[in-house]
Design an enzyme around this catalytic site. Structure first.
Site, mmCIF file in Angstrom:
data_model
loop_
_atom_site.group_PDB
_atom_site.id
_atom_site.type_symbol
_atom_site.label_atom_id
_atom_site.label_comp_id
_atom_site.label_asym_id
_atom_site.label_seq_id
_atom_site.Cartn_x
_atom_site.Cartn_y
_atom_site.Cartn_z
ATOM 1 N N SER A 20 0.659 -1.394 -0.087
ATOM 2 C CA SER A 20 -0.057 0.076 -0.112
ATOM 3 C C SER A 20 1.351 1.241 -0.231
ATOM 4 C CB SER A 20 -1.128 -0.236 1.289
ATOM 5 O OG SER A 20 -1.990 -1.142 1.630
ATOM 6 N N ALA A 21 1.653 1.158 0.655
ATOM 7 C CA ALA A 21 2.989 2.653 0.742
ATOM 8 C C ALA A 21 4.092 2.422 -0.364
ATOM 9 C CB ALA A 21 4.010 2.334 1.608
ATOM 10 N N GLU A 41 9.503 -6.924 -5.206
ATOM 11 C CA GLU A 41 7.781 -7.372 -4.371
ATOM 12 C C GLU A 41 7.981 -8.362 -4.853
ATOM 13 O OE1 GLU A 41 5.014 -8.219 -3.169
ATOM 14 O OE2 GLU A 41 5.041 -6.532 -2.916
ATOM 15 N N ALA A 42 7.845 -9.305 -3.164
ATOM 16 C CA ALA A 42 7.591 -10.520 -3.549
ATOM 17 C C ALA A 42 6.557 -11.661 -3.554
ATOM 18 C CB ALA A 42 7.708 -11.356 -1.589
ATOM 19 N N HIS A 459 -4.570 -5.641 10.451
ATOM 20 C CA HIS A 459 -4.077 -3.861 10.273
ATOM 21 C C HIS A 459 -3.061 -3.944 10.932
ATOM 22 C CE1 HIS A 459 -8.338 -2.395 9.232
ATOM 23 N NE2 HIS A 459 -8.083 -3.177 8.810
#
Length: 537
Positions: A20-21, A41-42, A459
């Site tokens: 998201s970030a 990115e994995a 979260h």
């Protein structure tokens, strides 16, 4: 979504983690054609129906797009391990979650500003960042933005029971609002049809589609999927390179300016510790070299707690719509609290835990029932993330410690009362045939039910918090203390978990990180020469 397959030997900025970030940081920085950016990115690209279609988002949980984390046994959950889903795909949580866009309360950003001493994290500054992020198609408000990359809307045809939920909540003194992200986030609470990140064609808008896809094809941006970050290489006190695994081979790529960790609240502290950044005694016990003693790495773990749940049987079947979670409440467990600490949410199915589902015989068909799931958004309980070995392949132990504080138990018991009162109210009688779970229980039995039903809101945050005390990991500029050229930009930097779904605050953190990096580049004394050298390399 296409990606580049052949990385260079070095880049100006390396972003580890396309969540998201991370997608925000990489996408914003890549707008400068002279700045070479690598995103690792994995997971995969996320080019699947389960990512695009908001109505089936729950199929991502437990799939290859989920890291599949779970907590250690929690005494507060009667010894249960809580599943801790996290996105493993471009877009991270924004690509696999329930699509509720909740910006956070004024109190959240007041705290962030107080902890860092940086007004750039304060409420007024946060509102301005949100306004440039959003393309809001709802009611006009000076607090909302239009024309930004993230299209935010409200479901136009919510499931009928939402009308009863709104009326029942209002009857309890929880005011109905048209937009829970505007002025309501400065007050004592509200109920509303949830904001969602969906475009005009009904397709999910993730940070990968909003920030990254428009930049793909630019020669200065490299995106590698299936690339697992292993550690950061520190040379003479500076983050110099990233070691990662791709196609079974371990590779190293160097960073000319800086490295950004956006790996999430579990993998960010893991990577920091494997890089020699963390509590010196703990690292020493594992035989890891100590580059920087920061005892707060991996500590302060927080997560919103969601209870599965208060389940009601429909009078008439009602198939789920939109994102299957179209209604939410922000309210207080005690009137004297300065801001809401509870966030119940609608789940358009019979939502149960591994214990309560069979115990209550909950139906599988989602059209037969709905759940008003009690949620705690300001937990007092704290946990930590710990290494089990010195190799990147070694798993971490996540000590979530859910419901370890009595205040959290009291708040959630009150939230169950609120949800049951709403579900059994006069306003819900046209929709509800009967309550299936938990029903009227004694105090002791209700406490047992809570511990058997409580879990995560997905979260996970706060394990590399920003601040100025001894347990802080990054400063207000998101720079890791004691290490040059290394920042953290994800939910792990929150000093305390934001008071609502965490996707939107994580996007804000990515935006602020990109601003801070660009500001540092612009203030570099030899910036023009540095850029010319980079362009010629």
């Amino acid at each position: 979504m296409s990606v580049t397959e052949s990385p260079r030997e070095d880049y100006d900025v390396i972003v580890c983690g396309g969540g998201s970030a991370g997608c925000v940081v990489a996408g914003r920085l890549a707008a400068d054609p002279d700045l070479r950016v690598l995103l690792l990115e994995a997971g995969g690209t996320g080019d699947t129906p389960e990512v695009r279609d908001p109505t089936i988002w729950m199929r991502n949980i437990g799939s290859e797009r989920d890291w599949g984390f779970a907590s250690e046994p929690c005494p507060g959950l009667n010894g249960r391990r809580a599943p801790l889903p996290m996105g493993r795909v471009l877009g991270g949580g924004s690509a696999v979650n329930g699509l509720v866009w909740a910006r956070g309360h004024r109190a959240d950003f007041d705290l962030w500003e107080a902890e860092t001493g940086d007004a750039g994290w304060g409420y007024e500054a946060a509102v301005e960042i949100y306004k440039r992020m959003e393309d809001w198609d709802g009611p006009d408000s000076s607090l909302r933005g239009r024309g930004g990359p993230m299209r935010i809307t409200r479901p136009k045809d919510p499931i009928p029971v939402t009308h009863g939920l709104l009326a029942a909540s209002a009857a309890l003194g929880i005011p109905e609002v048209a937009d829970h992200n505007a002025e309501a986030m400065e007050g004592d609470g509200c109920c509303a049809i949830a904001n969602v990140n969906v475009d005009s064609d009904g397709v999910r808008v993730s940070t990968a589609s909003a920030y990254l896809r428009p930049k793909l094809g630019r020669p200065n941006l490299t995106v590698l999927t299936g690339a697992m970050t292993r550690r950061v290489v520190i040379e003479n006190g500076r983050a110099a390179a990233v070691e990662f695994e791709l196609d079974g081979a371990v590779r190293t790529v160097r960073a000319r300016h800086e490295i950004v960790l956006s790996l999430g609240a579990i993998n960010t502290p893991k990577t920091l510790m494997l890089s020699g950044i963390g509590d010196a005694a703990t690292l020493g016990e594992l035989g890891l070299p100590v580059v920087q003693h920061l005892p707060g790495v991996g500590q302060n773990f927080q997560d919103h707690i969601l209870v599965a749940g208060c389940v009601f049987k429909y009078r008439e079947p009602a198939a789920p719509r939109n994102n299957s979670a179209e209604f939410t409440i922000f309210c207080k467990s005690e009137a004297a609290l300065p801001c809401p600490d509870l966030q119940p949410i609608l789940e358009e199915c019979a939502f149960g835990s591994e214990i309560t589902r069979p115990a209550y015989g909950l139906p599988v068909d989602p059209s037969t029932c709905f759940t008003l799931a009690p949620g705690l958004i300001r937990p007092k309980s704290r946990g930590h993330v710990a290494l089990t070995g010195a190799r990147p392949e070694d798993p971490v132990r996540i000590h979530a410690n859910f419901l370890s504080e009595e205040a959290d138990v009291r708040a959630l018991l009150r939230c169950i009362e609120i949800c049951r009162e709403i579900g059994n109210s006069e306003a819900l009688r046209p929709f509800v045939k009967r309550e299936l779970m938990p029903g009227p229980l004694s105090a002791a039995d209700m406490l047992t039910f809570l511990r058997n039903a409580a879990g995560t809101y997905f979260h996970q945050t706060c394990t590399a918090k920003m601040g100025r005390d001894a347990m802080s990991v990054v400063d207000g500029a998101l720079k890791v203390y004691g290490v040059e050229g290394l920042r953290v930009a994800d939910g792990s930097v929150m000093p305390a978990v934001a008071g609502g779904n965490t996707m939107a605050p994580c996007v804000l953190i990515g935006e602020r990180a990109a601003d801070l990096i660009a500001r540092d580049l612009a203030s570099t004394t030899d910036f023009a020469s540095w850029r010319r050298q980079g362009a010629a390399a």
